[in-house]
Design a protein around this motif. Structure first.
Motif, short mmCIF file in Angstrom:
data_model
loop_
_atom_site.label_atom_id
_atom_site.label_comp_id
_atom_site.label_asym_id
_atom_site.label_seq_id
_atom_site.Cartn_x
_atom_site.Cartn_y
_atom_site.Cartn_z
N SER A 22 -3.85 -8.55 4.56
CA SER A 22 -4.45 -7.82 3.44
C SER A 22 -4.01 -6.34 3.40
CB SER A 22 -5.97 -7.93 3.48
OG SER A 22 -6.42 -7.43 4.70
N ASN A 23 -3.47 -5.81 4.52
CA ASN A 23 -2.94 -4.43 4.52
C ASN A 23 -1.72 -4.28 3.63
OD1 ASN A 23 -4.72 -3.68 6.37
ND2 ASN A 23 -3.27 -3.35 8.06
N ASP B 215 -4.18 -14.91 3.93
CA ASP B 215 -4.33 -13.78 2.98
C ASP B 215 -4.96 -12.57 3.68
OD1 ASP B 215 -3.35 -14.29 0.51
OD2 ASP B 215 -5.30 -14.67 -0.44
N GLN B 216 -6.08 -12.85 4.40
CA GLN B 216 -6.80 -11.75 5.06
C GLN B 216 -5.96 -11.10 6.15
OE1 GLN B 216 -10.31 -13.68 6.48
NE2 GLN B 216 -11.09 -13.98 4.40
N GLN C 81 -6.86 -18.72 2.79
CA GLN C 81 -7.57 -17.43 2.68
C GLN C 81 -7.41 -16.61 3.95
OE1 GLN C 81 -9.05 -16.65 -0.02
NE2 GLN C 81 -9.33 -18.60 -1.07
N LYS C 82 -7.44 -17.30 5.09
CA LYS C 82 -7.34 -16.61 6.39
C LYS C 82 -5.98 -15.87 6.47
CE LYS C 82 -8.12 -15.94 10.85
NZ LYS C 82 -8.85 -14.78 11.24
N ASP D 110 -9.44 -22.71 3.37
CA ASP D 110 -9.87 -21.71 4.37
C ASP D 110 -8.67 -21.11 5.10
OD1 ASP D 110 -12.45 -22.03 3.78
OD2 ASP D 110 -13.03 -23.11 5.61
#
Ligand SMILES: NC(=O)c1ccc[n+]([C@@H]2O[C@H](COP(=O)([O-])OP(=O)(O)OC[C@H]3O[C@@H](n4cnc5c(N)ncnc54)[C@H](OP(=O)(O)O)[C@@H]3O)[C@@H](O)[C@H]2O)c1
Length: 313
Positions: free
Chosen positions: A311-312, A307-308, A304-305, A301
């Motif tokens: 994400s730009n 990554d987010q 992924q966080k 988690d």
């Protein structure tokens, strides 16, 4: 400690290495203290980092010489040395990948490193004329002679990597990649994974931007730092987006009682596209702190966080 296999070679390394362009890299950075270079190399080896990334162009051989000095006090077989060449000093630093130049460059690097083999040798930049697969055949000959163990390229486009790897002999690629520089190498990373080629990102800390020492209000300060000058075309808007991402990382770091830098480095080590992460350092304190990233285990988690948050990019 987890060991990472480099491409098709028999070279194995820790997932965290050390970038050494600030070890003797007087031509690239001002006010470098060589003693800091010696100290930070010894600190890295003491902390269990066994992968050192250098190049002829870091101090025009000085970085390799300092590493060679330090190596004398260690078991050579326990240290992985990666170096690079392409800049031809006898031709105004023109990029040269000819067989004669590559053979001479390897022999000279061996002398500076005071060793009889180099674990990974990269062609640092592609030249205009040499077919890429021919340059790799030269390195393969040198590998068969026992002077190098694995073959790499750096700063090659995806098309050039494919040409270089025509006979499946490229083990490793080093290119710019970081949380704030992902999109330009997306396709390349896919090809490397599909072809069993290891990937080492350079500028993993975006030259200091991703260390947590900068905040939203610090754009001018960052822009005028060594790191800001290296990143060149980075805009103020990108800087602001990166600082928002870093704010998110601060929360994850706090949960691990870790620093922002350690958390960022842990993200690279958890990223399946990345083999070895080689943060550079100015002094032994930074190395000691960064080495503790090997103890930060991100949950999926958290991975992924992060990554987010970026994400730009
Ligand atoms: N293949 C290529 O063409 C190529 C190109 C560039 C680099 N490289 C390699 O990649 C390596 C990594 O790139 P890089 O060193 O240029 O950039 P980087 O790893 O993105 O950033 C390293 C810089 O961040 C700062 N830093 C590191 N740890 C820190 C900490 N814990 N706290 C605060 N600041 C910290 C230091 O600079 P300050 O203290 O000065 O801020 C350090 O020199 C290089 O050393 C080199 O070996 C290869």
């Amino acid at each position: 400690m987890k060991q990472i296999k480099i491409g098709k070679s028999d070279v194995y390394t820790t997932p965290l290495g050390l970038g050494t362009n600030k070890v003797g890299g007087h031509n690239l950075f001002q006010n470098l203290d060589e003693q800091d270079g010696y100290d930070l190399l010894r600190e890295a080896l003491k902390q269990g980092i066994n992968f050192l990334d250098t190049a002829y162009v870091y101090g025009l051989g000085r970085s390799e010489e300092i590493i060679g000095d330090v190596l004398q006090d260690y078991d050579r077989s326990k240290v992985i040395i990666a170096t690079k060449a392409a800049q031809d000093q006898s031709h105004d630093m023109a990029i040269n990948n000819s067989p004669e130049f590559i053979k001479k460059a390897v022999d000279e690097a061996l002398l500076r490193l005071k060793t009889d083999y180099i674990d990974i040798f990269y062609i640092h930049f592609p030249d205009k004329d040499t077919p890429k697969d021919e340059a790799i055949e030269t390195l393969d000959e040198i590998r068969k002679a026992g002077k190098i163990r694995a073959i790499g390229v750096s700063n090659f486009s995806l098309a050039q990597i494919k040409e270089a790897n025509k006979n499946g002999k490229v083990d490793i690629v080093e290119d710019q990649f970081s949380l704030v520089h992902q999109a330009p190498v997306k396709e390349e990373l896919k090809y490397l994974q599909e072809n069993n080629i290891s990937f080492v990102p350079f500028f993993p800390l975006a030259s200091g931007l991703l260390t947590g020492k900068y905040y939203l209000k610090d754009w001018e300060k960052f822009k005028n730092s060594d790191g800001g000058k290296l990143l060149g075309d980075f805009s103020e808007k990108q800087y602001d987006d990166a600082m928002k991402g870093i704010d998110g990382i601060r929360k994850i770091a706090a949960d691990h009682q870790a620093t922002v830098t350690q958390t960022v480095l842990a993200w690279y080590m958890a990223n399946p596209a990345i083999s070895v992460v080689i943060p550079g350092a100015r002094n032994a304190d930074q190395v000691k702190s960064n080495a503790a990233a090997m103890k930060v285990d991100l949950t999926s988690d958290e991975y992924q966080k992060i990554d987010q948050l970026f994400s730009n990019f």
